[in-house]
Design a protein around this motif. Sequence first.
Motif, PDB file in Angstrom:
ATOM      1  N   MET A   1       0.833  -1.199   0.000  1.00  0.00           N
ATOM      2  CA  MET A   1       0.000   0.000   0.000  1.00  0.00           C
ATOM      3  C   MET A   1       0.866   1.247   0.000  1.00  0.00           C
ATOM      4  N   ARG A   2       0.421   2.287  -0.696  1.00  0.00           N
ATOM      5  CA  ARG A   2       1.204   3.511  -0.767  1.00  0.00           C
ATOM      6  C   ARG A   2       1.207   4.249   0.549  1.00  0.00           C
ATOM      7  N   GLU A   3       2.258   5.024   0.773  1.00  0.00           N
ATOM      8  CA  GLU A   3       2.295   5.913   1.917  1.00  0.00           C
ATOM      9  C   GLU A   3       1.297   7.041   1.695  1.00  0.00           C
ATOM     10  N   PRO A   4       0.706   7.592   2.790  1.00  0.00           N
ATOM     11  CA  PRO A   4      -0.172   8.751   2.606  1.00  0.00           C
ATOM     12  C   PRO A   4       0.626   9.923   2.094  1.00  0.00           C
ATOM     13  N   ILE A   5       0.076  10.646   1.115  1.00  0.00           N
ATOM     14  CA  ILE A   5       0.774  11.789   0.551  1.00  0.00           C
ATOM     15  C   ILE A   5      -0.167  12.965   0.490  1.00  0.00           C
ATOM     16  N   PRO A   6       0.333  14.179   0.711  1.00  0.00           N
ATOM     17  CA  PRO A   6      -0.534  15.349   0.676  1.00  0.00           C
ATOM     18  C   PRO A   6      -1.179  15.506  -0.685  1.00  0.00           C
ATOM     19  N   TYR A   7      -2.401  16.017  -0.680  1.00  0.00           N
ATOM     20  CA  TYR A   7      -3.197  16.029  -1.896  1.00  0.00           C
ATOM     21  C   TYR A   7      -2.602  16.877  -2.989  1.00  0.00           C
ATOM     22  N   LEU A   8      -1.918  17.954  -2.655  1.00  0.00           N
ATOM     23  CA  LEU A   8      -1.435  18.826  -3.708  1.00  0.00           C
ATOM     24  C   LEU A   8      -0.412  18.146  -4.594  1.00  0.00           C
ATOM     25  N   ILE A   9       0.217  17.076  -4.122  1.00  0.00           N
ATOM     26  CA  ILE A   9       1.171  16.391  -4.984  1.00  0.00           C
ATOM     27  C   ILE A   9       0.544  15.176  -5.652  1.00  0.00           C
ATOM     28  N   ARG A  10      -0.803  15.153  -5.701  1.00  0.00           N
ATOM     29  CA  ARG A  10      -1.458  13.993  -6.297  1.00  0.00           C
ATOM     30  C   ARG A  10      -1.072  13.820  -7.737  1.00  0.00           C
ATOM     31  N   ARG A  11      -0.686  14.908  -8.431  1.00  0.00           N
ATOM     32  CA  ARG A  11      -0.234  14.797  -9.813  1.00  0.00           C
ATOM     33  C   ARG A  11       1.274  14.863  -9.895  1.00  0.00           C
ATOM     34  N   ARG A  12       1.945  14.767  -8.756  1.00  0.00           N
ATOM     35  CA  ARG A  12       3.393  14.918  -8.743  1.00  0.00           C
ATOM     36  C   ARG A  12       4.022  13.816  -7.897  1.00  0.00           C
ATOM     37  N   ILE A  13       3.593  12.588  -8.064  1.00  0.00           N
ATOM     38  CA  ILE A  13       4.137  11.505  -7.246  1.00  0.00           C
ATOM     39  C   ILE A  13       5.519  11.192  -7.773  1.00  0.00           C
ATOM     40  N   CYS A  14       6.498  12.044  -7.379  1.00  0.00           N
ATOM     41  CA  CYS A  14       7.793  12.023  -8.053  1.00  0.00           C
ATOM     42  C   CYS A  14       8.586  10.759  -7.735  1.00  0.00           C
ATOM     43  N   VAL A  15       8.376  10.148  -6.580  1.00  0.00           N
ATOM     44  CA  VAL A  15       9.090   8.917  -6.273  1.00  0.00           C
ATOM     45  C   VAL A  15       8.600   7.796  -7.186  1.00  0.00           C
ATOM     46  N   ARG A  16       7.259   7.748  -7.417  1.00  0.00           N
ATOM     47  CA  ARG A  16       6.688   6.681  -8.243  1.00  0.00           C
ATOM     48  C   ARG A  16       6.994   6.905  -9.718  1.00  0.00           C
ATOM     49  N   PHE A  17       6.840   8.144 -10.202  1.00  0.00           N
ATOM     50  CA  PHE A  17       6.931   8.382 -11.623  1.00  0.00           C
ATOM     51  C   PHE A  17       8.285   8.927 -12.053  1.00  0.00           C
ATOM     52  N   GLY A  18       9.048   9.522 -11.161  1.00  0.00           N
ATOM     53  CA  GLY A  18      10.431   9.860 -11.427  1.00  0.00           C
ATOM     54  C   GLY A  18      10.672  10.921 -12.464  1.00  0.00           C
ATOM     55  N   ILE A 236     -14.103   3.630  -6.154  1.00  0.00           N
ATOM     56  CA  ILE A 236     -12.963   2.711  -6.163  1.00  0.00           C
ATOM     57  C   ILE A 236     -11.812   3.253  -5.331  1.00  0.00           C
ATOM     58  N   SER A 237     -11.348   2.446  -4.384  1.00  0.00           N
ATOM     59  CA  SER A 237     -10.183   2.790  -3.569  1.00  0.00           C
ATOM     60  C   SER A 237      -9.114   1.720  -3.735  1.00  0.00           C
ATOM     61  N   ASP A 238      -7.839   2.148  -3.766  1.00  0.00           N
ATOM     62  CA  ASP A 238      -6.751   1.176  -3.863  1.00  0.00           C
ATOM     63  C   ASP A 238      -6.169   0.833  -2.493  1.00  0.00           C
ATOM     64  N   GLU A 239      -6.860   1.232  -1.432  1.00  0.00           N
ATOM     65  CA  GLU A 239      -6.373   0.955  -0.083  1.00  0.00           C
ATOM     66  C   GLU A 239      -6.919  -0.372   0.435  1.00  0.00           C
ATOM     67  N   ASP A 240      -6.359  -0.816   1.572  1.00  0.00           N
ATOM     68  CA  ASP A 240      -6.795  -2.077   2.164  1.00  0.00           C
ATOM     69  C   ASP A 240      -8.177  -1.933   2.796  1.00  0.00           C
ATOM     70  N   ALA A 241      -8.887  -3.036   2.878  1.00  0.00           N
ATOM     71  CA  ALA A 241     -10.244  -3.036   3.418  1.00  0.00           C
ATOM     72  C   ALA A 241     -10.286  -2.551   4.856  1.00  0.00           C
ATOM     73  N   ASN A 242      -9.235  -2.850   5.639  1.00  0.00           N
ATOM     74  CA  ASN A 242      -9.253  -2.445   7.044  1.00  0.00           C
ATOM     75  C   ASN A 242      -9.203  -0.933   7.231  1.00  0.00           C
ATOM     76  N   LYS A 243      -8.825  -0.217   6.195  1.00  0.00           N
ATOM     77  CA  LYS A 243      -8.912   1.248   6.230  1.00  0.00           C
ATOM     78  C   LYS A 243     -10.218   1.737   5.611  1.00  0.00           C
ATOM     79  N   VAL A 244     -10.614   1.102   4.536  1.00  0.00           N
ATOM     80  CA  VAL A 244     -11.760   1.582   3.775  1.00  0.00           C
ATOM     81  C   VAL A 244     -13.077   1.332   4.502  1.00  0.00           C
ATOM     82  N   VAL A 245     -13.259   0.149   5.055  1.00  0.00           N
ATOM     83  CA  VAL A 245     -14.552  -0.217   5.649  1.00  0.00           C
ATOM     84  C   VAL A 245     -14.964   0.715   6.778  1.00  0.00           C
ATOM     85  N   PRO A 246     -14.115   0.941   7.793  1.00  0.00           N
ATOM     86  CA  PRO A 246     -14.556   1.860   8.860  1.00  0.00           C
ATOM     87  C   PRO A 246     -14.761   3.283   8.370  1.00  0.00           C
ATOM     88  N   PHE A 247     -13.975   3.703   7.374  1.00  0.00           N
ATOM     89  CA  PHE A 247     -14.132   5.045   6.824  1.00  0.00           C
ATOM     90  C   PHE A 247     -15.486   5.194   6.149  1.00  0.00           C
TER      91      PHE A 247
END
Length: 309
Positions: A1-18, A236-247
């Motif tokens: 699962m990805r680390e939480p990242i601030p929303y403003l960098i949602r189009r700038r995931i520089c570690v993933r996309f380089g 659609i969420s790419d997170e684990d169920a243990n986070k998504v269900v209670p949310f």
Amino acid sequence: MREPIPYLIRRRICVRFGETFFLASLCSVVAALFLFLPQHLHARCQQNSWSDQEKPILAQLGGLRALPDDVRARTTKQLAMQIRQLPAGMNKVRLAEGLANLATEGDFGRDTLQEVTTTLAVSLLEHPLPAAEGKPASPYTELAKLVRYEHMQANLDDPQLSAAMAILEAQDVTLQQINFTLTDIAGKPWTLGDLHGKVVLVNFWATWCPPCRKEMPDLESLYEKFGDKGLLILSISDEDANKVVPFVKQMKITYPVLLDPGRKVNEMFQMDSIPKSFVYDRSGKLVAQSIDMRTQRQFLEMLKLAGIQ
């Protein structure tokens, strides 16, 4: 699962996309926003040199999301004007792109968004950027999205903008052909291709994303209003169920919430940012999509294109 990242960098995931410019754009707002920025990126961003004229703009960008929507709209428009008056250069492009990212988080008026678009186009006209690894540099892609999906005008005759527009057009052809099967949090499978006869709104989100949370009550309201008229929302969420269900329980969401922990469907939709939404009409044709958070009014405009109103 990805680390939480601030929303403003949602189009700038520089570690993933380089991509190098992704990091540059990330730096434009790091001083005010990035609570989870890795230390090595934080250090590199701090090395960027901002002028006394640029620093107040940078600070205001960092505080935009804390403002009420009406104040935010006025401030966004003012910032667009201020950035346009800056000397040409890389920092001006960074600030213009950073503002463009924030300006699509909801509905702050078409006049405001057009000013933001014009500022980004002017910044690139004054300071053209080289292609990044054979692809258009990210500000050109950002500008192309504003033109194609927000229907803004950009007076910029540049091969990179043309290339970015062509890439988006090709991606949309792919989106039209997508089919997938995912299971919701109750264990029920859903297949997009089996839902002809329904108007389907596919929404990508995450628990850590504030704008995703902000649009959820509007989605729930629309589902309650139009569910019996054929509207189906697949969230659609790419997170684990243990986070998504209670949310989901906390947010009192009743529309189907699907899990994509392997990100297969995220990758199908080339998901580089959230939230995003896609509307398919009753024949299965993709008729509308958003590049960011939408308000209820904006969602209604999308649904009208699929015959729901």
